[in-house]
Design a protein around this motif. Structure first.
Motif, PDB file in Angstrom:
ATOM      1  N   MET A 272       4.443  -1.390  -0.701  1.00 45.70           N
ATOM      2  CA  MET A 272       3.775  -0.360  -1.504  1.00 45.70           C
ATOM      3  C   MET A 272       4.417  -0.232  -2.881  1.00 45.70           C
ATOM      4  O   MET A 272       3.801   0.269  -3.817  1.00 45.70           O
ATOM      5  CB  MET A 272       3.823   0.983  -0.780  1.00 45.70           C
ATOM      6  N   GLU A 273       5.658  -0.687  -3.008  1.00 42.80           N
ATOM      7  CA  GLU A 273       6.329  -0.672  -4.309  1.00 42.80           C
ATOM      8  C   GLU A 273       6.189  -2.015  -5.036  1.00 42.80           C
ATOM      9  O   GLU A 273       6.724  -2.190  -6.123  1.00 42.80           O
ATOM     10  CB  GLU A 273       7.816  -0.361  -4.114  1.00 42.80           C
ATOM     11  N   ASP A 274       5.430  -2.946  -4.419  1.00 45.83           N
ATOM     12  CA  ASP A 274       5.215  -4.287  -4.989  1.00 45.83           C
ATOM     13  C   ASP A 274       3.715  -4.509  -5.157  1.00 45.83           C
ATOM     14  O   ASP A 274       3.000  -4.702  -4.173  1.00 45.83           O
ATOM     15  CB  ASP A 274       5.822  -5.348  -4.074  1.00 45.83           C
ATOM     16  N   PRO A 275       3.187  -4.464  -6.369  1.00 47.67           N
ATOM     17  CA  PRO A 275       1.736  -4.555  -6.583  1.00 47.67           C
ATOM     18  C   PRO A 275       1.103  -5.835  -6.043  1.00 47.67           C
ATOM     19  O   PRO A 275      -0.086  -5.859  -5.719  1.00 47.67           O
ATOM     20  CB  PRO A 275       1.602  -4.495  -8.112  1.00 47.67           C
ATOM     21  N   GLY A 276       1.876  -6.898  -5.893  1.00 45.52           N
ATOM     22  CA  GLY A 276       1.278  -8.156  -5.463  1.00 45.52           C
ATOM     23  C   GLY A 276       1.281  -8.363  -3.965  1.00 45.52           C
ATOM     24  O   GLY A 276       0.836  -9.419  -3.489  1.00 45.52           O
ATOM     25  N   ALA A 277       1.772  -7.401  -3.188  1.00 41.59           N
ATOM     26  CA  ALA A 277       1.910  -7.590  -1.744  1.00 41.59           C
ATOM     27  C   ALA A 277       0.585  -7.343  -1.022  1.00 41.59           C
ATOM     28  O   ALA A 277      -0.313  -6.669  -1.518  1.00 41.59           O
ATOM     29  CB  ALA A 277       2.980  -6.641  -1.213  1.00 41.59           C
ATOM     30  N   THR A 278       0.500  -7.898   0.188  1.00 44.77           N
ATOM     31  CA  THR A 278      -0.676  -7.686   1.050  1.00 44.77           C
ATOM     32  C   THR A 278      -0.447  -6.405   1.844  1.00 44.77           C
ATOM     33  O   THR A 278      -0.040  -6.428   3.013  1.00 44.77           O
ATOM     34  CB  THR A 278      -0.872  -8.882   1.989  1.00 44.77           C
ATOM     35  N   ARG A 279      -0.735  -5.293   1.241  1.00 48.12           N
ATOM     36  CA  ARG A 279      -0.320  -4.003   1.782  1.00 48.12           C
ATOM     37  C   ARG A 279      -1.086  -3.608   3.041  1.00 48.12           C
ATOM     38  O   ARG A 279      -0.497  -3.102   3.999  1.00 48.12           O
ATOM     39  CB  ARG A 279      -0.505  -2.927   0.714  1.00 48.12           C
ATOM     40  N   LEU A 280      -2.388  -3.803   3.050  1.00 48.28           N
ATOM     41  CA  LEU A 280      -3.202  -3.329   4.166  1.00 48.28           C
ATOM     42  C   LEU A 280      -2.813  -4.014   5.470  1.00 48.28           C
ATOM     43  O   LEU A 280      -2.705  -3.365   6.521  1.00 48.28           O
ATOM     44  CB  LEU A 280      -4.685  -3.539   3.864  1.00 48.28           C
ATOM     45  N   ALA A 281      -2.608  -5.321   5.423  1.00 43.63           N
ATOM     46  CA  ALA A 281      -2.216  -6.052   6.631  1.00 43.63           C
ATOM     47  C   ALA A 281      -0.869  -5.570   7.142  1.00 43.63           C
ATOM     48  O   ALA A 281      -0.662  -5.405   8.359  1.00 43.63           O
ATOM     49  CB  ALA A 281      -2.170  -7.551   6.334  1.00 43.63           C
ATOM     50  N   LEU A 282       0.061  -5.307   6.232  1.00 48.38           N
ATOM     51  CA  LEU A 282       1.367  -4.800   6.634  1.00 48.38           C
ATOM     52  C   LEU A 282       1.263  -3.383   7.191  1.00 48.38           C
ATOM     53  O   LEU A 282       1.999  -3.011   8.121  1.00 48.38           O
ATOM     54  CB  LEU A 282       2.332  -4.829   5.442  1.00 48.38           C
ATOM     55  N   PHE A 283       0.350  -2.593   6.621  1.00 45.02           N
ATOM     56  CA  PHE A 283       0.144  -1.244   7.158  1.00 45.02           C
ATOM     57  C   PHE A 283      -0.349  -1.315   8.600  1.00 45.02           C
ATOM     58  O   PHE A 283       0.158  -0.600   9.477  1.00 45.02           O
ATOM     59  CB  PHE A 283      -0.859  -0.467   6.304  1.00 45.02           C
ATOM     60  N   ARG A 284      -1.330  -2.144   8.850  1.00 44.41           N
ATOM     61  CA  ARG A 284      -1.886  -2.228  10.206  1.00 44.41           C
ATOM     62  C   ARG A 284      -0.819  -2.710  11.194  1.00 44.41           C
ATOM     63  O   ARG A 284      -0.734  -2.212  12.322  1.00 44.41           O
ATOM     64  CB  ARG A 284      -3.088  -3.167  10.226  1.00 44.41           C
ATOM     65  N   LYS A 285      -0.010  -3.641  10.777  1.00 45.44           N
ATOM     66  CA  LYS A 285       1.050  -4.144  11.648  1.00 45.44           C
ATOM     67  C   LYS A 285       2.056  -3.038  11.950  1.00 45.44           C
ATOM     68  O   LYS A 285       2.487  -2.864  13.104  1.00 45.44           O
ATOM     69  CB  LYS A 285       1.740  -5.339  10.978  1.00 45.44           C
ATOM     70  N   ALA A 286       2.426  -2.274  10.931  1.00 43.93           N
ATOM     71  CA  ALA A 286       3.385  -1.175  11.124  1.00 43.93           C
ATOM     72  C   ALA A 286       2.785  -0.066  11.984  1.00 43.93           C
ATOM     73  O   ALA A 286       3.473   0.523  12.831  1.00 43.93           O
ATOM     74  CB  ALA A 286       3.813  -0.622   9.769  1.00 43.93           C
ATOM     75  N   ALA A 287       1.501   0.237  11.773  1.00 44.16           N
ATOM     76  CA  ALA A 287       0.837   1.277  12.564  1.00 44.16           C
ATOM     77  C   ALA A 287       0.743   0.868  14.028  1.00 44.16           C
ATOM     78  O   ALA A 287       0.971   1.693  14.930  1.00 44.16           O
ATOM     79  CB  ALA A 287      -0.553   1.561  11.992  1.00 44.16           C
ATOM     80  N   ASP A 288       0.408  -0.397  14.291  1.00 46.52           N
ATOM     81  CA  ASP A 288       0.342  -0.885  15.670  1.00 46.52           C
ATOM     82  C   ASP A 288       1.710  -0.806  16.337  1.00 46.52           C
ATOM     83  O   ASP A 288       1.817  -0.447  17.518  1.00 46.52           O
ATOM     84  CB  ASP A 288      -0.176  -2.325  15.696  1.00 46.52           C
ATOM     85  N   LYS A 289       2.752  -1.153  15.584  1.00 42.58           N
ATOM     86  CA  LYS A 289       4.106  -1.071  16.121  1.00 42.58           C
ATOM     87  C   LYS A 289       4.457   0.368  16.477  1.00 42.58           C
ATOM     88  O   LYS A 289       5.026   0.638  17.551  1.00 42.58           O
ATOM     89  CB  LYS A 289       5.098  -1.617  15.094  1.00 42.58           C
ATOM     90  N   HIS A 290       4.116   1.290  15.591  1.00 38.57           N
ATOM     91  CA  HIS A 290       4.429   2.700  15.845  1.00 38.57           C
ATOM     92  C   HIS A 290       3.682   3.211  17.079  1.00 38.57           C
ATOM     93  O   HIS A 290       4.261   3.909  17.925  1.00 38.57           O
ATOM     94  CB  HIS A 290       4.071   3.556  14.633  1.00 38.57           C
ATOM     95  N   GLN A 291       2.415   2.877  17.196  1.00 42.03           N
ATOM     96  CA  GLN A 291       1.647   3.319  18.354  1.00 42.03           C
ATOM     97  C   GLN A 291       2.240   2.776  19.644  1.00 42.03           C
ATOM     98  O   GLN A 291       2.322   3.490  20.650  1.00 42.03           O
ATOM     99  CB  GLN A 291       0.195   2.866  18.227  1.00 42.03           C
ATOM    100  N   ASN A 292       2.658   1.530  19.620  1.00 41.89           N
ATOM    101  CA  ASN A 292       3.244   0.932  20.826  1.00 41.89           C
ATOM    102  C   ASN A 292       4.547   1.631  21.200  1.00 41.89           C
ATOM    103  O   ASN A 292       4.806   1.904  22.381  1.00 41.89           O
ATOM    104  CB  ASN A 292       3.489  -0.553  20.603  1.00 41.89           C
ATOM    105  N   MET A 293       5.377   1.950  20.197  1.00 42.02           N
ATOM    106  CA  MET A 293       6.638   2.641  20.469  1.00 42.02           C
ATOM    107  C   MET A 293       6.379   4.051  21.005  1.00 42.02           C
ATOM    108  O   MET A 293       7.084   4.524  21.906  1.00 42.02           O
ATOM    109  CB  MET A 293       7.484   2.707  19.202  1.00 42.02           C
ATOM    110  N   TYR A 294       5.376   4.723  20.475  1.00 43.24           N
ATOM    111  CA  TYR A 294       5.037   6.062  20.951  1.00 43.24           C
ATOM    112  C   TYR A 294       4.592   6.005  22.410  1.00 43.24           C
ATOM    113  O   TYR A 294       4.978   6.848  23.235  1.00 43.24           O
ATOM    114  CB  TYR A 294       3.928   6.656  20.075  1.00 43.24           C
TER     115      TYR A 294
END
Length: 778
Positions: A611-633
């Motif tokens: 999110m601090e890097d304009p050239g990054a693939t943010r949405l894909a990383l968000f979904r991966k992080a969200a899936d990880k969080h849901q699994n941990m919960y």
């Protein structure tokens, strides 16, 4: 006084010609009605206890089994295979009863086996597999009909003990993004050494405890996290719950308090009888109800025990009583005892309003030391324990303290208005601080909860934490607010409905005789508590740009969305990542309380950096992080969390005298960001789509770390999220208002990632509607 005469059951006068006895028919009638009510209550409790005790069967099923067994006597069939004398009726009844009990245990253990399956919770939202559908059908089949509050307790599975390998693997995974390579390698060495040398022995004792106790965590959690604490519980442990956000049903303080107290008495009556419906996930999977037993009539009491080698060990106890018939009210430095029953029934809301108004109208002055007496419960626990032993174990002080500690709950009639005001930017901040600590001497912080009533009609709750967690208080509060607004109501003038019985005796003023030495202890506790309260930096923030409705359109979990926004806000605020605590529940298990979700994952860190890097693939990383969080919960909810297991291993190591540098390091790590979601709509008594203004503002808690943040949030309906943010003024690195601004920008920035997708969906939907309208026109 007339009230004094009514309080006397009989009078007698000795005369020369005999004894003249005068009976008060009114009092005798009230005594009779109280006795009738008490016996009715015992009968209902016994009946409901039997119903819950044999659930999922019913007493009528016993009769069916007996009749079926008796019928075999006439057709000369012996289903017992020779175990009974078919000619003896009593023998047949006993066999039928034994068979019935066997079937009950069979049903319970079958249901327990079904509830031990948690695969359903790991499935994608909205996509239920065939096996889960079959499993849900079986759970419904074995769950019986019309369960009472405690009907499922015997069928709930025990909390499983995770394997040491799994826990250590997940722990190392959780700290990887927080440590550099050198520190991580050191931690890995400590963890592996613990696993290979000491863990097996500690684990065996823990598994043994899990077989013997109903829950291998909860009793130690209450004992060592809460009851062994020597520090103040105000701010550091207690939490608060706010009133309705936009609605104030009446601006008359006594009237609002009357309705709310009456609603609480109705809730308590149903609770004592076990008549509340048990909370169930998916409307089917039951949750543990054990914590609800101590909502009322409960007080945390300090005590000092003398241990070995003449050392002092401090330990609180949680005292729970039954069937308390009074509450204690604090107003402007005075304590009053108010009886909640008359003639064998609860006081009506109008009668409670009259009693509270009498207290508000009372102009008497506090007795010496009485004004700040409750500060003893706000300061350090050891001085309070010693003062309690020295000054409150005899005479009027003991009687008055007993009245407070045995009360159903504690009520403060506050003298400063509070509540949310859209015209004031800091109204939620002031409201939160008032509920969390007040003046440090106008809440009895040891009571299970203190109900707080404000002059403008607003209410709130300050709750002690050791006996239960926030969802339990939230369950009661939802019932109370719905009952207050939609069932009891008010007159056009804002008073409680119903007639007023002016013959009720006045509230009883509690008496104190506090020597100078005791007053000095009270003042010292007050000054200590005030220093803590003045250091609390609080910010309440309403995020109404979007809510759960839009987040769901993004096909992600609202909780994961908010947690990742908090990680982004934390990084922007501090420029570093930190160990993050999110509370989850384990109430799908018997006597379950909470588990920790470590929200700062490697996936979350990668997303935040993107999110601090304009050239990054943010949405894909968000979904991966969200899936990880849901699994941990989900892992935390199903007994595979990290922190409670490590905590219990540490307790076992202390009992055995085993030194573990790894466990010491784990238990000493600070949670600089502590978060929790306040549950909403547990009872669904109010349709917030139909009544959007009748929503609560949630609740919050104080900062856990001296240089960190505490964040509580509640997802309200489809378009509102409320944040309660706490930190300490004494920390130069934190600022609650600033953190709230970072949360706002983080939420909006993440939402922007989905804007092209949502805009495309909106256009497609509009085109589809336009096409359908065109077809209709043709």
């Amino acid at each position: 006084m007339a009230e004094a005469h009514q309080a006397v059951g009989f009078q007698f006068t000795v005369r020369p010609d005999g004894v003249d006895v005068k009976l008060s028919q009114e009092v005798i009638k009230n005594i009779y009605l109280s006795g009738v009510t008490a016996w009715k209550k015992r009968a209902i409790q016994f009946k409901n206890g039997v119903l819950a005790g044999v659930y999922p069967a019913s007493p009528s099923s016993w009769l069916i089994v007996v009749i079926a067994m008796m019928s075999t006597l006439y057709i000369r069939i012996d289903p017992s295979l020779g175990m009974i004398d078919t000619r003896a009726v009593l023998s047949a009844i006993l066999f039928a009863t034994g068979l019935w009990l066997f079937l009950i245990f069979l049903l319970r253990y079958t249901l327990k086996a079904l509830l031990s399956y948690h695969g359903w919770i790991f499935e994608s939202h909205g996509r239920m597999s065939t096996s889960t559908k079959v499993w849900l059908t079986l759970v419904k089949m074995f769950s019986g009909r019309r369960p009472l509050l405690y009907s499922f307790q015997a069928s709930l599975p025990r909390l499983p003990v995770p394997s040491v390998d799994d826990t250590i693997h997940r722990y190392l995974e959780s700290v990887r993004p927080l440590l550099d390579n050198e520190k991580f390698n050191q931690m890995e060495i400590l963890a592996n050494d613990f696993r290979d040398s000491k863990a097996a022995r500690l684990q065996r004792y823990l598994v043994l405890k899990s077989w013997w106790a109903t829950n291998y965590v909860s009793d130690w959690w209450e004992e060592y996290i809460y009851l062994r604490s020597r520090g103040p519980i105000m701010v550091n442990s207690n939490f608060y719950v706010m009133d309705l956000l936009y609605i104030t049903p009446t601006h008359r303080q006594a009237a609002r308090a009357g309705n709310v107290v009456h609603a609480m008495l109705q809730y308590r009556r149903k609770l004592e009888r076990g008549e509340h419906a048990p909370l169930r996930a998916l409307g089917t999977v039951p949750m543990c109800s054990t914590q609800m037993e101590r909502i009322f009539n409960t007080t945390r009491i300090p005590g000092i025990e003398t241990g070995r080698q003449s050392s002092l060990h401090f330990r609180n106890i949680v005292q729970h009583l039954t069937d308390r018939k009074h509450l204690v009210v604090y107003h402007k430095g005075r304590f009053f005892q108010v009886w909640l029953y008359t003639g064998g029934r609860h006081l009506l809301p109008s009668e409670l309003e009259m009693q509270f108004q009498r207290i508000l109208n009372d102009t008497s002055e506090p007795q010496p030391g009485e004004l700040k007496l409750a500060a003893l419960t706000a300061g350090n626990r050891v001085p309070w324990a010693r003062a309690r032993i020295q000054y409150f174990t005899q005479g009027v002080n003991k009687a008055s303290l007993d009245a407070i500690e045995s009360a159903a709950f504690f009520l403060t009639l506050d003298d400063e208005p509070q509540g949310y005001d859209s015209a004031k930017s800091n109204s939620l901040d002031s409201y939160a601080k008032s509920l969390l600590h007040g003046k440090c001497y106008d809440r009895w912080f040891d009571k299970s909860f203190t109900l707080i009533s404000y002059p403008n009609g607003k209410m709130g709750v300050n709750a002690e934490h050791s006996w239960a967690d926030a969802p339990i208080v939230g369950h009661m509060w939802e019932y109370v607010l719905a009952t207050d607004c939609f069932h009891l109501g008010y007159t056009e003038e804002g008073h409680c409905k119903g007639d007023v019985n002016k013959g009720l005796p006045f509230p009883n003023r509690l008496q104190w005789q506090l020597p100078e030495e005791c007053q000095e202890v009270i003042e010292a506790s007050y000054l200590s508590a005030k220093q803590i309260a003045d250091d609390v930096d609080f910010h309440g923030y309403l995020f109404n740009e979007f809510g759960k409705g839009l987040i769901k359109k993004c096909r992600t979990s609202p909780d994961a969305f908010i947690q990742l926004a908090l990680q982004l806000a934390q990084f922007r605020d501090q420029r570093v990542f930190c160990l993050t605590y999110e509370s989850s529940m384990t109430r799908m298990f018997r006597d379950g309380r909470t588990e920790t979700v470590r929200s700062c994952t490697s996936e979350a860190v990668a997303f935040v950096r993107a999110m601090e890097d304009p050239g990054a693939t943010r949405l894909a990383l968000f979904r991966k992080a969200a899936d990880k969080h849901q699994n941990m919960y989900r892992l935390a909810m199903t007994g595979s969390g990290i922190d409670r297991h490590l905590f219990c291993l540490y307790i076992v190591s202390k009992y055995l005298g085993v030194d573990s540098p790894f466990l010491k390091q784990v238990l000493s790590e600070p949670w600089k960001l502590s978060t929790s979601q306040t549950p909403q709509q547990q009872l669904n008594l109010v349709d917030i789509n139909k009544f959007p203004k009748y929503v609560g503002a949630g609740g919050g808690f104080g900062p856990v770390a001296d240089d960190g943040y505490g964040v509580s949030y509640i997802i309200i309906g489809e378009n509102l999220i409320t944040f309660h943010i706490s930190s300490k003024f004494s920390s130069p690195d934190t600022d609650s208002y600033r953190f709230g601004q970072h949360i706002q920008s983080a939420m909006l920035d993440i939402q922007e990632l989905f804007k092209p997708i949502n805009d495309k969906k909106t256009v497609e939907l509009a085109n589809h509607v336009q096409l359908e309208n065109g077809k209709k026109h043709i």
